[in-house]
Design an enzyme around this catalytic site. Structure first.
Site, short mmCIF file in Angstrom:
data_model
loop_
_atom_site.label_atom_id
_atom_site.label_comp_id
_atom_site.label_asym_id
_atom_site.label_seq_id
_atom_site.Cartn_x
_atom_site.Cartn_y
_atom_site.Cartn_z
N PRO A 172 0.68 -1.25 0.03
CA PRO A 172 0.10 0.13 -0.11
C PRO A 172 1.08 1.11 0.07
CG PRO A 172 -0.07 -1.04 2.28
CD PRO A 172 0.89 -2.06 1.40
N CYS A 219 2.66 3.24 10.03
CA CYS A 219 3.15 4.56 9.19
C CYS A 219 3.73 5.40 10.39
CB CYS A 219 1.55 5.23 9.22
SG CYS A 219 1.67 6.69 8.20
N LYS A 278 0.12 -4.90 9.08
CA LYS A 278 1.39 -4.30 8.73
C LYS A 278 2.20 -3.68 9.66
CE LYS A 278 3.66 -2.25 4.66
NZ LYS A 278 3.92 -0.86 4.96
N GLY A 335 10.94 -4.19 2.82
CA GLY A 335 11.94 -3.18 3.13
C GLY A 335 13.23 -3.19 2.22
C1 LIG Z 1 4.85 7.21 -1.22
C2 LIG Z 1 4.79 6.09 -0.03
C3 LIG Z 1 3.55 5.75 0.57
C4 LIG Z 1 3.37 4.77 1.45
N1 LIG Z 1 1.98 4.62 1.98
C5 LIG Z 1 1.76 3.59 2.88
C6 LIG Z 1 0.59 3.23 3.22
O1 LIG Z 1 -0.26 3.73 2.75
N2 LIG Z 1 0.56 2.11 3.97
C7 LIG Z 1 1.54 1.37 4.41
O2 LIG Z 1 1.22 0.52 5.01
N3 LIG Z 1 2.76 1.73 4.09
C8 LIG Z 1 3.01 2.93 3.41
N4 LIG Z 1 4.11 3.05 2.89
C9 LIG Z 1 5.47 2.15 3.38
C10 LIG Z 1 5.51 0.98 2.19
O3 LIG Z 1 4.26 0.38 2.13
C11 LIG Z 1 6.63 0.42 2.72
O4 LIG Z 1 6.52 -0.42 4.00
C12 LIG Z 1 8.17 0.82 2.77
O5 LIG Z 1 8.07 2.02 1.83
C13 LIG Z 1 9.21 -0.02 2.70
O6 LIG Z 1 9.15 -0.81 1.42
P1 LIG Z 1 10.29 -0.31 0.38
O7 LIG Z 1 11.58 -0.54 0.94
O8 LIG Z 1 9.97 -1.63 -0.80
O9 LIG Z 1 9.71 0.89 -0.43
C14 LIG Z 1 4.37 4.02 1.98
C15 LIG Z 1 5.58 4.37 1.32
C16 LIG Z 1 5.85 5.25 0.35
C17 LIG Z 1 6.89 5.43 -0.18
#
Ligand SMILES: Cc1cc2nc3c(=O)[nH]c(=O)nc-3n(C[C@H](O)[C@H](O)[C@H](O)COP(=O)(O)O)c2cc1C
Length: 347
Positions: free
Chosen positions: A38, A122, A161, A223
């Site tokens: 998400p 979050c 999450k 992550g």
């Molecule tokens: C622009 C943006 C918006 C995000 N919005 C949410 C969200 O609505 N809900 C959530 O659980 N995590 C949210 N996250 C966190 C991501 O889901 C994820 O946990 C985090 O970016 C780490 O994963 P990655 O290294 O693949 O980016 C958001 C991250 C980004 C960059």
């Protein structure tokens, strides 16, 4: 009975059919290797469809507030909008009031998602100040009340999450895992950072492995997975049941193809400008079909830069494209860019 489940929890699980929901989620994760996270402002219906077409096995709507759902806020409603037949997909809720979260889950279920996911990760101040998202990592009893209220309010499986804890001195992912399972959660995604880290530093994958070893429900690792190689390494090092991808998918829905190729042991070549432009046009067409030309083009604004990151002349192209109100004009500009880029390369 799960070795950690008390008699009291067993009764709660029975009355809420937790075992059946867990079987369903387990079957889902047997077919799902890689999920689109998400992401607020990113994972709308169209972006989810584009990622699914490029190999994402499951997707999530961006988090939505329980208050927004209960008050029938149209913007909140739009964020949860699912395409006909869209599956598997999760709707993620945030909030801090157990009753409101239960009510919101009841309403969200009517839209037809496969799971209700709860946001306990979050880090954003606005959310945390109101005791939502990762603030709940500091109040495990309240988190438990929220989970139980949601589990009892929906016939759907409930997933969660989390982050590793609030800070490096208050890591509580194992305690939280244990509580979530007892409270009836069917799968847990963990982002390997604390709240204090925001998005800084490196995600720690060791704790994800610890969680996987301790959990009886599927654990989804999250992550810093940015390539097929990262993906295989996270699966290998943590044993997690699936991996969730967030930032690496922005402007790069091909990350899912790359991961599928890595899983199959096949070589993978990242797309060149022609394929990128084709996908941009496809993305634009889906937006225009859904929202009409003006809104559709405007909604593409945030995607342009990420899709064409690293290519020359992008800010000029963006400026030009966003003067247009018609789909054909935008597409003409994109195709002209593609041709001039090919010429540039050939020269
Ligand atoms: C622009 C943006 C918006 C995000 N919005 C949410 C969200 O609505 N809900 C959530 O659980 N995590 C949210 N996250 C966190 C991501 O889901 C994820 O946990 C985090 O970016 C780490 O994963 P990655 O290294 O693949 O980016 C958001 C991250 C980004 C960059």
């Amino acid at each position: 009975m799960d070795k950690n489940t008390s008699i009291h929890d067993a009764e709660f699980h029975r009355s809420n059919r937790v075992d059946r929901k867990r079987e369903h989620v387990r079957a889902l994760f047997e077919r799902a290797d890689v999920l689109l996270s998400p992401m607020a402002g990113v994972t709308d219906m169209v972006f989810r469809a584009v990622c699914r077409d490029h190999g994402a096995d499951m997707t999530y709507c961006e988090f939505v507030s329980a208050d927004g759902i209960i008050h029938g806020n149209p913007a909140t409603r739009e964020l949860m909008e699912l395409a006909p037949g869209e599956s598997p997909v999760g709707i993620q809720l945030f909030g801090s009031d157990p009753n409101k979260m239960g009510e919101a889950a009841f309403e969200a279920e009517k839209l037809g998602p496969d799971v209700i996911d709860l946001n306990f990760g979050c880090p954003v101040k606005k959310i945390v100040k109101r005791n939502g998202g990762s603030a709940l990592l500091c109040n495990v009893p309240l988190m438990e009340d929220i989970v139980k209220s949601v589990v009892a309010s929906t016939t759907l499986p409930v997933t969660a999450k989390i982050r590793l804890g609030w800070s490096s001195t208050s890591l509580n992912y194992l305690e939280v895992t244990d509580m979530l399972q007892q409270a009836g959660v069917c799968a847990i995604t963990v982002h390997g950072r604390t709240r204090d880290q925001l998005f800084n530093g490196e995600a720690a994958w060791g704790p994800i492995a610890e969680m996987k070893a301790a959990a009886s429900v599927p654990v989804v690792g999250n992550g810093d997975v940015c390539s097929g190689e990262d993906y295989l390494r996270m699966r290998r090092e943590t044993g997690c049941d699936a991996v969730m991808i967030a930032r690496a998918a922005i402007g790069n829905p091909w990350i899912f193809e790359e991961i599928k190729a890595a899983l199959a042991g096949e070589p993978y070549t990242r797309p060149g400008v022609a394929r990128i432009i084709d996908t941009l046009v496809d993305h634009l067409d889906r937006e225009v079909a859904l929202k009409g030309p003006r809104t559709g083009i405007s909604r593409m604004k945030k995607h342009f830069g990420p899709y064409l990151k690293g290519y020359p002349g992008i800010s000029d192209l963006r400026k030009r494209v966003f003067q247009f109100n018609e789909r054909d004009e935008v597409v003409r500009a994109l195709l002209a860019y593609r041709d001039s880029y090919e010429d540039l390369r050939a020269a």
